[in-house]
Write an enzyme that holds these catalytic residues in place. Sequence first.
Site, PDB file in Angstrom:
ATOM      1  N   SER A 117       0.828  -1.197   0.000  1.00  0.00           N
ATOM      2  CA  SER A 117       0.000   0.000   0.000  1.00  0.00           C
ATOM      3  C   SER A 117       0.867   1.253   0.000  1.00  0.00           C
ATOM      4  CB  SER A 117      -0.937  -0.063   1.207  1.00  0.00           C
ATOM      5  OG  SER A 117      -2.006   0.789   1.019  1.00  0.00           O
ATOM      6  N   ASP A 121     -10.148  -3.119  -5.048  1.00  0.00           N
ATOM      7  CA  ASP A 121      -9.500  -2.297  -4.028  1.00  0.00           C
ATOM      8  C   ASP A 121      -9.924  -0.829  -4.169  1.00  0.00           C
ATOM      9  OD1 ASP A 121      -7.748  -0.886  -2.443  1.00  0.00           O
ATOM     10  OD2 ASP A 121      -5.998  -2.070  -3.000  1.00  0.00           O
ATOM     11  N   HIS A 178      -8.408  -4.550  -1.090  1.00  0.00           N
ATOM     12  CA  HIS A 178      -7.113  -4.104  -0.575  1.00  0.00           C
ATOM     13  C   HIS A 178      -6.451  -5.133   0.334  1.00  0.00           C
ATOM     14  CE1 HIS A 178      -4.306  -0.815  -0.044  1.00  0.00           C
ATOM     15  NE2 HIS A 178      -4.344  -0.948   1.262  1.00  0.00           N
TER      16      HIS A 178
END
Length: 756
Positions: A603, A688, A723
Amino acid sequence: MNSNCIGGALHLPLILFSFSHRILVAHPKIPPSRCFLSKATMSSLSQPPSPPLAEKVKHEMELFGDVRVDNYYWLRDDSRKDPKVLSYLQQENAYTEAMMSGTKIIEDQIYAEIRARIKEDDISAPLRKGSYYYYSRTLEGKEYVQHCRRPIPICDAPPSVHDTMPTGPDAPPEHVILDENVKAQEHGFYSIGAFKVSPNHKMVAYAEDTKGDEIYTVYVIDAETRTLIGKPLVGVTSYVRWAGNDALVYITMDEILRPDKAWLHKLGSDQCNDSCLYHEKDDMFSLDLQASESEKFLFISSESKMTRFVFYLEVSKLEEGLKVLTPRINGIDTSVSHRGNHFFIQKRSDEFFNSELLACPVDNTSATTVLIPHRASVKIQDIQLFSDHLVVYEREQGLPKITAYRLPAVEEPLICLQGGQAVQFIDPVYSAEPSESQFSSTILRFSYSSLRTPPSVYEYDMNTGESVLKKIETVLGGFDAFNYVTERKWATASDGTQIPISIVYQKNLVKLDGSDPMLLYGYGSYEISVDPVFNKARLSLLDRGIIFAIAHIRGGGEMGRQWYENGKFLKKKNTFTDFIASAEFLIEQKYCSKEKLCIEGRSAGGLLMGAVLNMRPDLWKAAVAGVPFVDVVTTMLDPTIPLTTSEWEEWGDPRKEEFYYYMKSYSPVDNVKAQNYPHILVTAGLHDPRVMYSEPAKFVAKLRDMKTDDNMLLFKCELGAGHFSKSGRFERLQENAMTYAFLLKALNMIPTCGRM
Ligand SMILES: *[C@@H]1O[C@H](CO)[C@@H](O)[C@H](O)[C@H]1NC(C)=O
Ligand SMILES: *[C@@H]1O[C@H](CO)[C@@H](O)[C@H](O)[C@H]1NC(C)=O
């Protein structure tokens, strides 16, 4: 241990992932093995498949007279249904699969290893609440948990740290309130974001996501009969709390997935008739919802990256609506809770950057007193309240601290706190976090873990100072924590700043002479602290002699608020240079060498990966960038993408020239060069909402086009997840196994015969 009136408070709610971050979580993992290459494997090795080449379609973006060309702009498809885009992603997945087919045996073996460490049928440490023990249960072979409870046998004794849930034949029977395994059957993805028992323990409200897009449906069920009560609430976040036994408060999002409205729902009424308690119109701000431990108040907060203010709703006076508890003042960040006649306020300002703790009477929120003053070296992170105690979670020298204070009787005034009791911990570096406790008791429950200590739940009696281990996660397969060494080292950044590094290795397998392989992990954003926690899967790396380390670089919160401030905006590059300095330190200290140094980040940590790959491609053997935020300028210029507006206070606003050029100078997609890169594995989730799949997709496409080496470049896009990758606990291990097989392959550690 007491100090003169010190302590700390923090607001991190017990909810895991507020939708305001590009968050990480899962650290990596890997395992040991034997090996063999089949004939099929050999032939696939001799004829490597050719990578898909994304079509180039010139797309120019101009700002401040500067033109950026993005040939892969077309890869962004908000509908996620464009056949051309999906076909490209499928080709990438097929290529990855073909490239990894030669190591499939190792991957399977690693998966089997990790899975064999799991005690599949187990329960969490039961928590006493009301007249029940609540816990979750995992079952052999099942991906998800059951949410259970058992009545507490009638007993007059107050709760004690020595209590255990009776389970014998005479014990009251277990009742399964919700079995996620049953619910998940109809879905490829299944995640429960909230599971809230009503104050009278008769009902449960839970929030369900069946896609991975973090948009939830909330169901209210009867806890005993499991029958649905009323119609589900659709299109909401996982922020849901009971407001008494007849109402719920919840939060919804706008079209860019910003939590912007708080609602009051009366059970039995229609969602369309719910009343909006508050609408936050400023798109830099997001709403958050918490309940006081006393259960008497709900708090609705609105926060940006710099500012946070709070409203309260008194549960017994819902008709009075929201009232201001702390006003909206730019640069002032407040988090609150309640006990007796007081609100407790953790307050941060520019001057008091590590926060001070205040209290005020419920009936006069401007009459504040300081309970714990500000200290430059200790950050107050969180507080937890009990009927007679206050617990403060702090951070000093990069380590978490927990201190309990006895509070004066409810009717007494509150003054500066003295004589806190600090909880003692075992490992030199560790993680210690709040856990749900019983407000009316003297027992603090917290969770503890380290790089070598499995997740543990402790109960600490705040009257006697006695600590009891209630549960430590079982690790099957002969795991012995004493075979592992964990330590803290400090690297020196280019500007002299000392950067903490947490390290773990299997002491019998490493030489520490520079010849050991290493996986270095980093994050460094949003003031998040990446504390050193245990990971069962990671043993598969450690047990192959790979050293694991975390660089606690600037931009994170490990060393206090300034650690964050010095790694954001126009100082963001400190995050990247700190990581490089940490790597160089580890090489110099002979923990590894360039030839054996692998790195991983997810991320916002994937942004870190992208940046250091472009800056120092020579320093790494291999990199794993999970759901990486790599298209910084393009994303941050587009307010229709989720998180963009709220993150102008994190990365900067590139509509301002100074930020535009600064961000462009590190944004990974904009800085891919014709140069040699190490082996790279990139992942994405099609659904995501935090990092759009197209960012990593573009990064990979551009790397393929420009890089001058023959190293592996693999892209894996989960088409049925978001995610946090796949939702089942075993499914998730496949990602670990694949990542580890990739690293072993990159490190040339795949044995060609016999044991490795
Ligand atoms: C919702 O409000 C409408 C209009 O005020 C009303 O007719 C309806 O009965 C309400 N429904 C419920 C379930 O309260
Ligand atoms: C509330 O506290 C402030 C500050 O101590 C004081 O000036 C004010 O008079 C108080 N208000 C009431 C209603 O008591």
